[in-house]
Write a protein that holds these residues in place. Sequence first.
Motif, PDB file in Angstrom:
ATOM      1  N   ARG A  15      25.381  27.444  43.109  1.00 26.09           N
ATOM      2  CA  ARG A  15      26.378  27.776  41.607  1.00 26.09           C
ATOM      3  C   ARG A  15      25.969  29.212  41.406  1.00 26.09           C
ATOM      4  O   ARG A  15      25.312  29.969  41.544  1.00 26.09           O
ATOM      5  N   ILE A  16      27.505  30.085  41.337  1.00 26.70           N
ATOM      6  CA  ILE A  16      26.681  31.863  41.024  1.00 26.70           C
ATOM      7  C   ILE A  16      26.810  32.127  40.041  1.00 26.70           C
ATOM      8  O   ILE A  16      28.166  31.348  39.213  1.00 26.70           O
ATOM      9  N   THR A  17      26.367  32.876  39.360  1.00 27.11           N
ATOM     10  CA  THR A  17      26.256  33.274  38.229  1.00 27.11           C
ATOM     11  C   THR A  17      25.555  34.863  38.792  1.00 27.11           C
ATOM     12  O   THR A  17      24.484  34.595  38.705  1.00 27.11           O
ATOM     13  N   LEU A  18      26.092  35.795  37.825  1.00 28.98           N
ATOM     14  CA  LEU A  18      26.223  37.043  37.865  1.00 28.98           C
ATOM     15  C   LEU A  18      25.752  37.746  37.047  1.00 28.98           C
ATOM     16  O   LEU A  18      25.632  37.253  35.810  1.00 28.98           O
ATOM     17  N   THR A  19      24.601  38.650  36.914  1.00 28.42           N
ATOM     18  CA  THR A  19      24.979  39.461  35.311  1.00 28.42           C
ATOM     19  C   THR A  19      25.555  40.188  35.679  1.00 28.42           C
ATOM     20  O   THR A  19      26.857  40.546  36.537  1.00 28.42           O
ATOM     21  N   VAL A  20      25.968  41.077  34.635  1.00 32.47           N
ATOM     22  CA  VAL A  20      26.992  42.435  34.490  1.00 32.47           C
ATOM     23  C   VAL A  20      26.776  43.338  35.685  1.00 32.47           C
ATOM     24  O   VAL A  20      27.652  43.529  35.615  1.00 32.47           O
ATOM     25  N   GLU A  21      25.531  43.135  35.546  1.00 37.59           N
ATOM     26  CA  GLU A  21      25.160  45.195  36.261  1.00 37.59           C
ATOM     27  C   GLU A  21      26.188  44.748  37.949  1.00 37.59           C
ATOM     28  O   GLU A  21      26.499  44.808  38.065  1.00 37.59           O
ATOM     29  N   GLU A  22      25.613  43.281  37.917  1.00 38.32           N
ATOM     30  CA  GLU A  22      25.762  42.794  39.303  1.00 38.32           C
ATOM     31  C   GLU A  22      27.164  42.426  39.428  1.00 38.32           C
ATOM     32  O   GLU A  22      27.660  43.161  40.836  1.00 38.32           O
ATOM     33  N   ARG A  23      28.116  41.796  38.463  1.00 45.30           N
ATOM     34  CA  ARG A  23      29.036  41.832  38.682  1.00 45.30           C
ATOM     35  C   ARG A  23      29.789  42.890  38.366  1.00 45.30           C
ATOM     36  O   ARG A  23      31.354  43.662  39.547  1.00 45.30           O
ATOM     37  N   ASP A  24      29.863  44.178  37.825  1.00 46.30           N
ATOM     38  CA  ASP A  24      29.731  45.758  38.266  1.00 46.30           C
ATOM     39  C   ASP A  24      30.090  45.931  39.439  1.00 46.30           C
ATOM     40  O   ASP A  24      31.141  47.005  39.374  1.00 46.30           O
ATOM     41  N   GLU A  25      28.826  46.011  39.201  1.00 54.72           N
ATOM     42  CA  GLU A  25      28.153  46.320  41.243  1.00 54.72           C
ATOM     43  C   GLU A  25      29.435  45.849  42.020  1.00 54.72           C
ATOM     44  O   GLU A  25      30.428  46.592  43.252  1.00 54.72           O
ATOM     45  N   LEU A  26      29.889  44.726  42.462  1.00 52.77           N
ATOM     46  CA  LEU A  26      30.386  44.382  43.454  1.00 52.77           C
ATOM     47  C   LEU A  26      31.797  44.567  43.079  1.00 52.77           C
ATOM     48  O   LEU A  26      32.879  44.645  43.663  1.00 52.77           O
ATOM     49  N   ARG A  27      31.966  44.107  41.040  1.00 52.80           N
ATOM     50  CA  ARG A  27      33.813  45.150  41.363  1.00 52.80           C
ATOM     51  C   ARG A  27      34.106  46.156  41.638  1.00 52.80           C
ATOM     52  O   ARG A  27      35.226  46.609  42.621  1.00 52.80           O
ATOM     53  N   SER A  28      32.934  47.196  41.652  1.00 48.95           N
ATOM     54  CA  SER A  28      33.362  48.692  42.310  1.00 48.95           C
ATOM     55  C   SER A  28      32.888  48.636  43.824  1.00 48.95           C
ATOM     56  O   SER A  28      34.705  48.859  44.020  1.00 48.95           O
ATOM     57  N   PHE A  29      32.971  47.858  44.103  1.00 48.62           N
ATOM     58  CA  PHE A  29      32.573  48.126  45.376  1.00 48.62           C
ATOM     59  C   PHE A  29      33.788  47.800  45.797  1.00 48.62           C
ATOM     60  O   PHE A  29      34.377  48.417  47.204  1.00 48.62           O
TER      61      PHE A  29
END
Length: 108
Positions: A15-29
């Motif tokens: 199960r994937i649980t991203l931190t806010v920083e990880e989510r923001d990094e992936l979204r911007s990418f």
Amino acid sequence: MIDGPKETTMNIRYRITLTVEERDELRSFVLAGKGAFRRLKRAQILLASEAGALDNTIAKNISVGTSTVYRTKRRFVEEGLEAASTTPSSRALSWALFPELIFQRFDS
């Protein structure tokens, strides 16, 4: 007897649980749309997985195999975001070692 079509799913234990920083990094990418193709696909996989999409749905929408979805999720859970987004394919590894293997064979 089969009652109807059955949907095959990979092991759901990752199960994937991203931190806010990880989510923001992936979204911007993903929004930038630039960078290595594999890394972009892996970012999409992780974001979709965290949103609750099934492996088959992710694979179909992103045009990858279900095994790619499974392996990406597994790498993220076991090794973290960096490993999940940058691990080269096994094909790339084998071709990278090819010249070394040839030289070893002729040197012996």
